[in-house]
Scaffold this motif. Sequence first.
Motif, mmCIF file in Angstrom:
data_model
loop_
_atom_site.group_PDB
_atom_site.id
_atom_site.type_symbol
_atom_site.label_atom_id
_atom_site.label_comp_id
_atom_site.label_asym_id
_atom_site.label_seq_id
_atom_site.Cartn_x
_atom_site.Cartn_y
_atom_site.Cartn_z
ATOM 1 N N ARG A 152 -0.858 -1.072 -3.020
ATOM 2 C CA ARG A 152 -0.143 -1.609 -1.861
ATOM 3 C C ARG A 152 -0.705 -2.958 -1.409
ATOM 4 O O ARG A 152 0.046 -3.902 -1.149
ATOM 5 N N CYS A 155 7.957 -4.977 4.507
ATOM 6 C CA CYS A 155 7.426 -3.816 3.790
ATOM 7 C C CYS A 155 7.477 -2.596 4.704
ATOM 8 O O CYS A 155 6.865 -2.593 5.775
ATOM 9 N N ASP A 196 6.180 0.308 4.083
ATOM 10 C CA ASP A 196 5.034 1.211 3.923
ATOM 11 C C ASP A 196 3.739 0.584 4.444
ATOM 12 O O ASP A 196 2.651 1.042 4.120
ATOM 13 N N VAL A 197 3.842 -0.476 5.256
ATOM 14 C CA VAL A 197 2.649 -1.118 5.805
ATOM 15 C C VAL A 197 2.791 -1.212 7.317
ATOM 16 O O VAL A 197 2.330 -2.150 7.942
ATOM 17 N N PRO A 239 9.702 -0.558 0.189
ATOM 18 C CA PRO A 239 8.290 -0.361 -0.113
ATOM 19 C C PRO A 239 7.689 -1.621 -0.732
ATOM 20 O O PRO A 239 8.357 -2.349 -1.467
ATOM 21 N N SER A 240 6.423 -1.881 -0.446
ATOM 22 C CA SER A 240 5.798 -3.142 -0.858
ATOM 23 C C SER A 240 5.862 -3.372 -2.357
ATOM 24 O O SER A 240 6.199 -4.483 -2.805
#
Length: 262
Positions: A143, A182, A184-185, A225-226
């Motif tokens: 990530r 992103c 997921d961050v 997602p990244s």
Amino acid sequence: MNPAQHGAAVAAEAAAFVATVKAADLSTPVPTTPGWTLADLTQHVGSVHRWFSELLRRRIQQPPTSREVDLRLPEHADRFPDWLTESAAEAAEVFAATDLDAPMWAWGVDQHARFWVRRMLFETLVHRADAELALGIAPHIDRALAVDGIDEFLTNLPYASPFAPLTARLRTPEHRSIRFHCTDVEGEGDGPGSADWLIGLRPDGFALVADGTEDRPADATVRGPSAELLLLLYGRRDHASGTFQLLGDRELLDHWFAHSAF
């Protein structure tokens, strides 16, 4: 990520690339780089390592007039994976002997030696993913690496027209903007270098917006997602797939993705 981390990641990505192709049929086509086989892909990555290493050795201060470098390319393609390992080892030696904060010509924003280490990293990482995709393997991208890669790509893309001429068409008659986010961050901050980037398109071109207006609404937004977002920006994913959430002006997004990958 800092230059030392970039250098270590180059070695790790090269090793992962070699592990992927070592036992594979190097005549396998690579769909994400049309017209290339795994042998072509391996030769390209090793050539990049040796070429960038030569630039770093010479600490060039202006654009090179020649790309000639002794690649020491093996005669037979089945030796290419070992040759790539040697190329990565040579690059690591050059990194260790170089002041990566030293001023140096680069085609992108960061006019220091560290530019070339970071660029080598993501050249290697994306092509490692190409090799895996060609073999039916789902790429795994850390990530933090993916976020750094998105930032590196979007920071330097406005300067890529000499080898990515379609980017010269990334302009709009009036000011527009595209946000990449992103998913997921979350909770790690916004703005370039973290999880959120705003691109401004103008009649005379485009660039990252970094003037404190990152929270303003964008004309179009891409969320995902990244790791997938990194592959999308490099043209390895389809923005119309269900992986990404697209908001706002779809024609603007179509325009971006038709002219931005390299």
